[in-house]
Write an enzyme that holds these catalytic residues in place. Structure first.
Site, PDB file in Angstrom:
ATOM      1  N   ASP A  91       0.875  -1.162   0.000  1.00  0.00           N
ATOM      2  CA  ASP A  91       0.000   0.000   0.000  1.00  0.00           C
ATOM      3  C   ASP A  91       0.916   1.216   0.000  1.00  0.00           C
ATOM      4  O   ASP A  91       2.107   1.133   0.340  1.00  0.00           O
ATOM      5  CB  ASP A  91      -0.962   0.004   1.189  1.00  0.00           C
ATOM      6  CG  ASP A  91      -2.158   0.948   0.932  1.00  0.00           C
ATOM      7  OD1 ASP A  91      -2.089   1.759  -0.014  1.00  0.00           O
ATOM      8  OD2 ASP A  91      -3.159   0.864   1.677  1.00  0.00           O
TER       9      ASP A  91
HETATM   10  C1  BGC Z   1      -4.980   3.396  -0.036  1.00  0.00           C
HETATM   11  C2  BGC Z   1      -5.094   2.402  -1.175  1.00  0.00           C
HETATM   12  C3  BGC Z   1      -4.922   3.109  -2.482  1.00  0.00           C
HETATM   13  C4  BGC Z   1      -3.584   3.836  -2.495  1.00  0.00           C
HETATM   14  C5  BGC Z   1      -3.317   4.591  -3.770  1.00  0.00           C
HETATM   15  C6  BGC Z   1      -3.714   4.223  -0.136  1.00  0.00           C
HETATM   16  O1  BGC Z   1      -3.723   5.238   0.797  1.00  0.00           O
HETATM   17  O2  BGC Z   1      -5.011   2.718   1.196  1.00  0.00           O
HETATM   18  O3  BGC Z   1      -6.320   1.737  -1.116  1.00  0.00           O
HETATM   19  O4  BGC Z   1      -5.034   2.189  -3.534  1.00  0.00           O
HETATM   20  O5  BGC Z   1      -3.576   4.765  -1.430  1.00  0.00           O
HETATM   21  O6  BGC Z   1      -4.158   5.669  -3.895  1.00  0.00           O
END
Ligand code: BGC
Length: 732
Positions: free
Chosen positions: A257
């Protein structure tokens, strides 16, 4: 002679190559590419070079890898190094209903349609990876991201996730199933260490991921922010190495993530293949490329150069990233994808139609005849509030979004449709600077309410559209909700209006359950989720009855927050850190008793039960017939269902298993099968569902295996978890 050899070769070669499976070809190509890559190039492909991309190797024909959110549409382009919009004019998209709505369809075909439709938009935008679906289990009604997930049941989540993944990937775009795993709250999401026993982990929190991998064939998985066993889940020895890549044989890429990696050594050894980030600003002057500072960038490179670590782990990460590319952007196929097509609008509407849940309908308040010539009063901020934007990473720039109000106006052309706001909640939103709107109303709260009261007096129909929205601390990433009740004083307003109007229709917009203390006074309630581009049209379909509602709840609505399994601070939000690392400790002491498993075990009557959802028609269930009473490899359970009403409609037939006697404490019953069937009035069809020994099992931590104990099990089939229509006993 020469030419004969050539002819023979030309005949043999195609045969030889067709002997080689697609997977073998990919593996061969991975080896070829890897053998030609320098250390710098290898390090380059395993970490970000921008907010959403990692570097390719142009000299070897390896393109940059582009990812994008997910999961309800394709996120608009951001700047290279910042989250704000790139302000492009060609990146607005079809917005599909939120994943809770998809789960509420209980329809595997619609899940596949959703995936293939949103995947085509991703392909058109040249994305190799779509960051979704999210399959974390709803553990608390307050989690800010419940709306992006598929509810409280592992079986339902897995059954919907797998076809979504297959649909996306049919476009040559990888789904990235997130957030693996135990990411069940937003509060302190980077710092919370989850303490959960193995049985609960395997029975509740892993099955949806497992199904997305084994049955969906997911090509990528996103590690989560939180910790488990004191290791962040983006580089977790147990969840990634042992379970995901070991036990399930996942051969795709584990993507972190954004900002989920915290430690180079753990990242090297514990399975993360590709590091993305949130905080790096690569544009500062006088700063060498900040992406070089990523844990899997220079720090890793230096460790290899100094001989501290070898290249084996790096090669394995590269192999997985190259495999991901060869399955997607390097698949050599001419899929063009498509964007904002009429077909995609139709898909979004069909999914929304299938997911709207009729929670209550007394006295035939619904449907309302589309020829109605009377006065329809529409109330509530959500009737006019755009909802594609908001919610954080899943925020979208809709090509168009039909509001509830506009949908209703169009559906009742002969009626006088009057709008009154009634309350003011969150009238503006900043959507990463691509969408700013302002629906501020200058009236005081008192004035708003008295105008609403005035308007409803002589109305023929009154529809209040309220609920939550996608502002922070509502249904939105980054924070949890602060209260279980509706915000902005809606309860009092609804109560007042319901006293005046005995026919009030309430439409709840939310991705989480909410309290409804006035429920006894309101005859009709619909659960509307976030319905996407076609919001107003889909809701009008159900209000007029041109679509008979068939959605069923993917989670329970408890009456009060106090009814839910969370009882202690240690369970939620966790115990504040006394350790220097700032890690919060949380204990999932409710064990497997999550959602309906909890309410049923404790005999707590919910406001609306898991699986609940009404129809404008009625269905009669016949007797269960079994392919065998004794479980060997599987048992097929057949149930005849008849539409006994006057309207065509679909019914979700749900199969629960109950273990009559067990050496461990088990839930009263657990969902293990379902089928959705469409029936004309008077029509009868047989719904078939198959269960296997795994569906009778619990996870035994001591032997680390699924155990089905000999004895009797009850098969319960019904229209909801609290509406069982027929039962049978089977034996193992
Ligand atoms: C989120 C993800 C997301 C990623 C990219 C993160 O903060 O938890 O779900 O895909 O950001 O935007």
């Amino acid at each position: 002679m020469h030419s004969i050899t050539a002819l023979v070769a030309s005949l043999i070669l195609p045969i030889a190559s067709s002997c080689c499976s697609k997977q073998d070809k990919i593996e061969k190509r991975v080896d070829e590419l890897l053998s030609q890559m320098t250390l710098e190039e290898k390090i380059g492909i395993i970490h970000a070079q921008s907010k959403f991309s990692s570097r390719g190797v142009p000299r070897l024909g390896i393109p940059d890898l582009w990812t994008d959110d997910g999961p309800h549409g394709v996120r608009p382009e951001t700047l290279w190094d910042a989250w704000s919009s790139a302000l492009q004019s060609n990146d607005s998209c079809t917005v599909y209903p939120s994943l809770t709505c998809l789960a509420a369809t209980w329809d595997r075909d619609l899940a596949e349609l959703y995936g293939s439709s949103v995947g085509a938009e991703a392909r058109y935008r040249k994305k190799a990876v779509l960051l979704g679906p999210g399959v974390n289990i709803m553990r608390t009604p307050l989690c800010g991201r419940n709306f992006e997930y598929m509810g409280e049941d592992p079986y339902l989540s897995g059954e919907i996730a797998a076809p979504y993944v297959r649909g996306v990937q049919s476009n040559g775009v990888a789904a990235c199933v997130k957030h693996y795993c135990l990411n069940n709250q937003e509060f302190k999401r980077h710092n919370v260490n989850v303490n959960v026993d193995d049985r609960t982990l395997y029975e509740i929190y892993l099955p949806a991921f497992e199904k997305a991998v084994k049955e969906g064939g997911a090509w990528s998985i996103m590690g989560s922010y939180n910790l488990y066993n004191e290791q962040h889940c983006c580089h977790n020895e147990i969840t990634i190495n042992k379970i995901l890549k070991g036990e399930w044989g996942f051969d795709g890429a584990l993507i972190s993530d954004w900002g989920g990696v915290h430690n180079t050594d753990e990242a090297i050894h514990n399975g993360v293949d590709l590091e993305f980030g949130t905080g790096t600003n690569g544009v500062d002057i006088n700063t060498k490329n900040n992406y070089d500072k990523y844990y899997l960038a220079l720090p890793y490179y230096n460790k290899i150069k100094s001989g501290e670590v070898g290249e084996d782990e790096l090669n394995e990460k590269c192999r997985r990233v190259l495999r991901l590319m060869l399955r997607t952007s390097m698949d050599g196929k001419y899929y063009f994808g498509s964007m904002n097509s009429p077909e995609h609008s139709a898909d979004a509407r069909k999914i929304a139609d299938g997911g709207i849940v009729l929670l209550k309908n007394e006295g035939g308040v619904l449907p309302i005849c589309s020829e109605s010539t009377g006065k329809i009063v529409v109330l509530g901020e959500n009737a006019i509030k755009p909802m594609a934007v908001g919610g954080s990473s899943s925020s979208l720039k809709a090509r168009y979004e039909i509001s509830f109000l506009d949908g209703i106006k169009a559906a009742f052309p002969n009626a006088e449709v009057v709008y009154e706001r009634a309350y003011q909640g969150e009238p503006t939103i900043e959507g990463y600077n691509y969408s700013h709107y302002d629906i501020t109303d200058p009236r005081t709260p008192e004035q708003l309410l008295s105008d609403a009261i005035e308007a409803v007096k002589d109305a023929d129909h009154v529809i209040f559209i309220g609920g939550l929205n996608k502002a922070v601390k509502m249904d939105c990433e980054g924070a949890d909700r602060l209260q279980y009740g509706l915000p902005y004083g809606q309860d009092e307003i609804i109560d007042t209006l319901a006293t005046l109007r005995k026919d009030l229709i309430f439409i709840n917009v939310s991705g989480s359950p909410v309290a409804m203390p006035w429920i006894g006074k309101v005859p009709a309630v619909l659960q509307a989720w976030y319905l996407g581009s076609e919001t107003g049209n889909a809701m009008a379909d159900v209000l007029t009855g041109s679509v008979n509602p068939s959605g069923k709840l993917p989670f329970t609505f408890p009456v009060r927050y106090e009814d839910c399994p969370i009882k202690t601070e240690a369970q939620y939000p966790g115990i504040a850190p006394e350790n220097p690392k700032g890690i919060w400790e949380e204990v999932y002491s409710e064990g497997v008793f999550v959602g309906y498993r909890w309410y049923e075990a404790n005999e707590i009557k919910p406001l609306f039960a898991f699986g609940h959802g009404l129809s404008y028609t009625s269905f009669e269930y016949g007797k269960i017939s079994l392919s065998s009473k004794k479980m060997h490899k599987s048992i097929t359970v057949s149930v005849p269902v008849t539409n006994t009403g006057k309207t065509a409609g679909a019914e979700v037939v749900q199969l629960y298993v109950s273990d009559r006697e067990s050496s461990v404490v088990r839930p009263v019953k657990e969902l293990k099968g379902f089928g959705k069937v469409y029936l004309e009035p008077g029509e009868k069809k047989v719904v078939k569902m198959t269960i296997t020994p795994r569906d009778l099992s619990f996870f035994d931590s001591a032997s680390h295996s699924w155990v089905a104990e000999k004895g009797e099990f009850e098969i319960l089939v019904g229209a909801a978890s609290d509406d069982i229509r027929c039962r049978e006993v089977i034996y193992l």
